[in-house]
Design an enzyme around this catalytic site. Structure first.
Site, short mmCIF file in Angstrom:
data_model
loop_
_atom_site.label_atom_id
_atom_site.label_comp_id
_atom_site.label_asym_id
_atom_site.label_seq_id
_atom_site.Cartn_x
_atom_site.Cartn_y
_atom_site.Cartn_z
N GLU A 141 88.71 41.89 11.33
CA GLU A 141 88.94 42.08 12.76
C GLU A 141 90.20 42.92 12.93
OE1 GLU A 141 91.13 39.68 15.81
OE2 GLU A 141 89.35 38.43 15.52
N ARG B 279 85.00 41.16 20.05
CA ARG B 279 86.19 41.78 19.43
C ARG B 279 85.99 43.29 19.23
NH1 ARG B 279 87.32 37.31 20.39
NH2 ARG B 279 88.77 35.94 19.31
N SER C 117 93.14 35.62 13.63
CA SER C 117 91.95 35.70 12.78
C SER C 117 91.94 37.04 12.05
CB SER C 117 90.69 35.63 13.64
OG SER C 117 90.64 34.43 14.35
N1 EPU Z 1 86.77 25.84 10.51
C1 EPU Z 1 86.78 25.54 9.16
N2 EPU Z 1 87.96 25.64 8.48
C2 EPU Z 1 89.13 26.01 9.07
C3 EPU Z 1 89.12 26.30 10.46
C4 EPU Z 1 87.93 26.22 11.15
O1 EPU Z 1 85.75 25.19 8.58
O2 EPU Z 1 90.13 26.11 8.37
C5 EPU Z 1 85.49 25.82 11.25
C6 EPU Z 1 85.29 24.56 12.07
O3 EPU Z 1 83.93 24.21 11.99
C7 EPU Z 1 85.54 25.04 13.48
C8 EPU Z 1 85.05 26.47 13.41
O4 EPU Z 1 85.41 26.91 12.11
O5 EPU Z 1 84.85 24.30 14.42
C9 EPU Z 1 85.67 27.39 14.46
O6 EPU Z 1 87.08 27.33 14.35
P1 EPU Z 1 88.02 27.67 15.61
O7 EPU Z 1 87.58 26.88 16.78
O8 EPU Z 1 89.42 27.56 15.18
O9 EPU Z 1 87.66 29.15 15.95
P2 EPU Z 1 87.41 30.46 15.07
O10 EPU Z 1 85.96 30.79 15.17
O11 EPU Z 1 87.99 30.35 13.71
C10 EPU Z 1 87.71 32.08 17.09
C11 EPU Z 1 88.49 33.32 17.34
C12 EPU Z 1 89.95 32.99 17.64
C13 EPU Z 1 90.00 32.08 18.85
C14 EPU Z 1 89.18 30.84 18.56
C15 EPU Z 1 89.07 29.93 19.75
C16 EPU Z 1 87.36 35.04 16.06
C17 EPU Z 1 87.39 35.93 14.85
N3 EPU Z 1 88.39 34.21 16.19
O12 EPU Z 1 88.25 31.52 15.89
O13 EPU Z 1 90.62 34.19 17.95
O14 EPU Z 1 91.33 31.73 19.17
O15 EPU Z 1 87.82 31.21 18.19
O16 EPU Z 1 88.23 30.53 20.69
O17 EPU Z 1 86.44 35.14 16.86
C18 EPU Z 1 91.83 35.98 17.00
O18 EPU Z 1 90.92 36.72 17.37
O19 EPU Z 1 92.83 36.42 16.37
C19 EPU Z 1 91.73 34.56 17.24
C20 EPU Z 1 92.64 33.69 16.81
#
Ligand code: EPU
Length: 340
Positions: free
Chosen positions: A336, A166, A240
């Protein structure tokens, strides 16, 4: 001469739906307009200038006392095609997901995991957009941008952009110094798919696909995103709000002894990435509403505007979340989203 409006509401131009005004505002439909404004003498020479795409990674905390340059440059051209690859250049004002859909319809692979990310093509390199195991840098070859101090057109190859998680040169050193006119991408006619991330493979199966195709993967990604991320057209948000933090192995091990269910992934340089959403949820913030703001019920990392929130209220919420996470885990979450 380019038409410039005064005191324009930016509410339709930011996906948080924050009501602030731009002192000056103009639509950029030709690259020459940016060059003209960049080299103009008089009043506009001194004004700060803000290149604006879809406004999907931006939190306005006050009126913008400068000139907003709304990127409306349109067009997609094929630069070169071989049996294996296609190189195409998209203008910065193209809506990102429309570009993805165009490539998916041709069966050109590379962008399918990046389906449905809100925002414009010109903004995509700034934070090296990424999702489900793919980042823009994986398909990026170059971009062209107008240097706002001189009006010169500069070309940036991949190495010049210094992409990171990012992150890019446009987010730090060159922040708001360039107007990104076009982005060139290399796509693949026989792609290898990236399916290892979380639910992707499972969702493909659920949707009845036995073999992955560009269309099938895009469909699965849209399905996942629609099921848990709020649509900014219905509920103001910027995806995010924070980056997922990375910590040293020793720090992770200390935390892991205390919180054994803590999800984690290995990151570069032997560091460990911890999902910010999990940290925020553990602090009791998931789905919590504070006045007009809150975190989304399906995803703790997504801060939302429930109505008439101000940018300052959302910023305050983000600081309260940062403080809770710091007090409980000793980790400082880094936004971010770009705050202005
Ligand atoms: N989780 C929780 N609580 C929640 C949601 C998620 O505990 O409410 C935990 C779960 O363990 C889950 C993990 O967080 O497995 C990861 O969640 P998710 O797969 O939704 O991905 P993320 O790390 O929260 C990142 C990117 C997203 C992107 C997704 C999918 C960042 C900051 N965000 O989110 O990007 O869509 O992975 O690849 O890296 C964005 O940048 O705006 C964005 C949405």
């Amino acid at each position: 001469m380019t038409a410039i409006s005064e005191h324009v509401s930016l509410k339709p131009y930011n996906t948080f739906g924050i009501e602030v005004q731009a002192r000056f505002f103009t639509q950029i439909c030709h690259l020459q307009q940016v060059q003209e404004l960049a080299t103009a003498k008089g009043m506009f020479a001194q004004l700060p200038k803000l290149p604006l795409g879809g406004g999907s990674n931006l939190l306005f905390t006050q009126n913008y006392n400068g000139l907003v340059l709304h990127n409306c440059l349109k067009g997609i051209v094929i630069d070169k095609e071989t049996d294996q690859n296609v190189w195409l250049t998209a203008q910065g004002g193209e809506v990102w997901h429309e570009l993805v859909q165009y490539c998916v319809a041709q069966n050109w692979g590379g962008l399918e995991n990046l389906s449905l990310i809100p925002g414009s093509t010109g903004a995509a390199p700034i934070q090296n957009i990424g999702a489900y195991g793919v980042e823009l840098q994986d398909v990026f070859t170059k971009l062209q941008a107008v240097h706002l101090a001189s009006g010169e057109i500069h070309t940036f190859l991949k190495a010049d952009c210094r992409f990171g998680y990012r992150n890019s040169v446009f987010k730090k050193e060159f922040r708001e110094q360039y107007f990104i006119c076009s982005v060139t991408l290399q796509l693949n006619k026989n792609p290898l798919f990236t399916l290892q991330y979380g639910e992707v493979q499972r969702t493909l199966e659920q949707l009845g696909y036995t073999v992955p195709t560009v269309q099938a993967v895009s469909h699965a990604i849209c399905h996942i995103r629609n099921s848990k991320l709020p649509n900014p057209a219905e509920l103001g948000n910027c995806g995010s709000f924070f980056k997922n933090p990375e910590v040293e192995t020793a720090a992770f091990e200390r935390l892991h002894r205390l919180y054994q269910t803590m999800p984690h992934y290995s990151a570069a340089n032997g560091r460990i990435k911890i999902p910010a959403a999990w940290l925020i949820e553990q602090c009791g913030w998931k789905g919590r509403r504070v006045g007009n703001t809150g975190t989304h019920k399906n995803h703790a990392l997504v801060l939302v505007n429930y109505g008439n929130a101000t940018g300052a209220e959302i910023k305050q919420l983000s600081e309260n979340i940062q403080q809770s996470v710091f007090e409980k885990f000793g980790i400082l979450l880094e936004p971010e989203v770009n705050m202005l």
